[in-house]
Design an enzyme around this catalytic site. Sequence first.
Site, PDB file in Angstrom:
ATOM      1  N   SER A   1      43.475  32.987  42.695  1.00  0.00           N
ATOM      2  CA  SER A   1      42.418  33.200  41.701  1.00  0.00           C
ATOM      3  C   SER A   1      41.248  32.258  41.985  1.00  0.00           C
ATOM      4  O   SER A   1      41.350  31.342  42.818  1.00  0.00           O
ATOM      5  CB  SER A   1      42.957  32.945  40.295  1.00  0.00           C
ATOM      6  OG  SER A   1      43.317  31.577  40.152  1.00  0.00           O
TER       7      SER A   1
ATOM      8  N   LYS B   1      46.872  41.631  43.730  1.00  0.00           N
ATOM      9  CA  LYS B   1      47.377  40.901  42.563  1.00  0.00           C
ATOM     10  C   LYS B   1      46.766  41.541  41.322  1.00  0.00           C
ATOM     11  O   LYS B   1      45.554  41.696  41.225  1.00  0.00           O
ATOM     12  CB  LYS B   1      46.966  39.434  42.645  1.00  0.00           C
ATOM     13  CG  LYS B   1      47.146  38.614  41.369  1.00  0.00           C
ATOM     14  CD  LYS B   1      46.454  37.257  41.546  1.00  0.00           C
ATOM     15  CE  LYS B   1      46.297  36.523  40.224  1.00  0.00           C
ATOM     16  NZ  LYS B   1      47.543  35.935  39.759  1.00  0.00           N
TER      17      LYS B   1
ATOM     18  N   GLU C   1      57.757  39.498  40.730  1.00  0.00           N
ATOM     19  CA  GLU C   1      57.829  38.069  41.035  1.00  0.00           C
ATOM     20  C   GLU C   1      58.192  37.244  39.802  1.00  0.00           C
ATOM     21  O   GLU C   1      57.313  36.804  39.057  1.00  0.00           O
ATOM     22  CB  GLU C   1      56.488  37.572  41.601  1.00  0.00           C
ATOM     23  CG  GLU C   1      56.504  36.087  41.954  1.00  0.00           C
ATOM     24  CD  GLU C   1      55.180  35.585  42.506  1.00  0.00           C
ATOM     25  OE1 GLU C   1      55.097  34.381  42.827  1.00  0.00           O
ATOM     26  OE2 GLU C   1      54.227  36.384  42.620  1.00  0.00           O
TER      27      GLU C   1
ATOM     28  N   LYS D   1      60.171  39.242  44.665  1.00  0.00           N
ATOM     29  CA  LYS D   1      59.609  37.983  45.163  1.00  0.00           C
ATOM     30  C   LYS D   1      60.105  36.845  44.266  1.00  0.00           C
ATOM     31  O   LYS D   1      59.443  36.443  43.315  1.00  0.00           O
ATOM     32  CB  LYS D   1      58.078  38.036  45.176  1.00  0.00           C
ATOM     33  CG  LYS D   1      57.431  36.751  45.722  1.00  0.00           C
ATOM     34  CD  LYS D   1      55.928  36.894  45.885  1.00  0.00           C
ATOM     35  CE  LYS D   1      55.301  35.588  46.379  1.00  0.00           C
ATOM     36  NZ  LYS D   1      53.858  35.707  46.664  1.00  0.00           N
TER      37      LYS D   1
END
Length: 341
Positions: A26, A97, A178, A220
Site C-alpha cells: 500500500s 490486492k 491469506e 497463503k
Amino acid sequence: MNIDELKSVARAIVAAQKGILAADESGPTIKKRFDSIKLECSEENRRRYREILFTTVGAERYLGGVILYDETLRQSSAEGIPFAELLTRRGIIPGIKVDGGAKPLALHPGEKITEGLDGLRERLQEYAQLGAKFAKWRGVIEIDATDIPSSYGIRANAHALARYAALCQEAGIVPIVEPEVLMDGAHDLARCEAVSSQVLQAVFDELAAHGVALEGMLLKPNMVIAGMNSPQQAGTREVAEATMRCLKQHVPPAVPGIVFLSGGQSAEDATHHLSAMNQLGPFPWQVSFSYGRALQAPVLESWKGLEQNVAEAQKIFLRRCELNSLACAGKYNSGMESGAI
C-alpha cells in the site's frame, strides 16, 4: 464460475517450482520501504521500482504470478505497455490486492478485522477487465501468549476471507486466501501452532459454507514460528515440522498450492524455512512462496533509487527468485547465498 479455468490458473501459478512476487504494498507501506533508502515516494519512483522488478530477464523461470496494488495495475512500462500485459507476455500471471486493510475490531481490543467487502463485486469486474487473473485478501490475526485472538476474532476474519473468495470465483478470479497469524510478540512456537490450527479450521469451515471451490484457490498462510520477542526461538527443522503438521491437519488435498508469506523474516530465513518444509514432502499440494520483503529487501538496498544500480539490483532479484525456486524442491542451502548454484 468456470471452475476449469480457475483450476488452470491456480495450478499454473505454482507449477514447476514457481512462486509469487508480492508487489502489492500500500501507499504507506511502500513509503516506509523507500524511506529506508532515502528515496521520495513519488508515483514515478513507485512505477519505476516495480518496472525494475517486472522486467528482470529470467524471472519468469521462477515466478508464476505477481500481486499488484491498484495503482500498479493501472501503470505501464516506460514503453507504454500496461504492467498486466507486460507480465502476461512473459508468462507471469498478474494478480491484485483487493482488501482495504486491517482496522480495529469493534469491542475487541487488540484484534483486527480486514475491510473492503463493500463494492468488491464491482471492483473485481473492473480488475478482471484490466487483466488480473487472481486476487489476494489478507486477514490479520493478532496473537499474544494467552487471550488473543478471541474465538470471535478468528470467526470474523474467516468469514470475511470466505466472502471475498466466493466473490472472486463468481468473477472468474482465483482467490488467494491469506490468514496471517502475526510474528509480532513474545509467544512461543506451541502457541503459534495452536492459534494457526484454530484459524485454519475456521477458514476452511467458512470456505465450505460459502461454496468456494478449493481446486480454484490458493492458500497463503503464515509459517508456524515463535514471536520475534520470544526468548525461545525454534530451529529451522522445528519450524518446518510444526508448520507442516499444522497444515496436514487442516488443509484439504484439493487445494492446489500453499504459498507462504514471509511475515517479516529475513530473506535467507524465509528461503531456508521453505526448503526445510519441502524436504519433509511430498505433500498433496505444491508448497511454494508468495514473498514481499523476503524477495525485495536486498533489491531495494542495492538499487537505492539510482539508475546506475538497476542492473545489479535485477541480478540480486533474479538470484533471490532462483534460490526460492530451489527451496520449493527442498534443494536450497545457506551456502548458496554467496556461492554458485
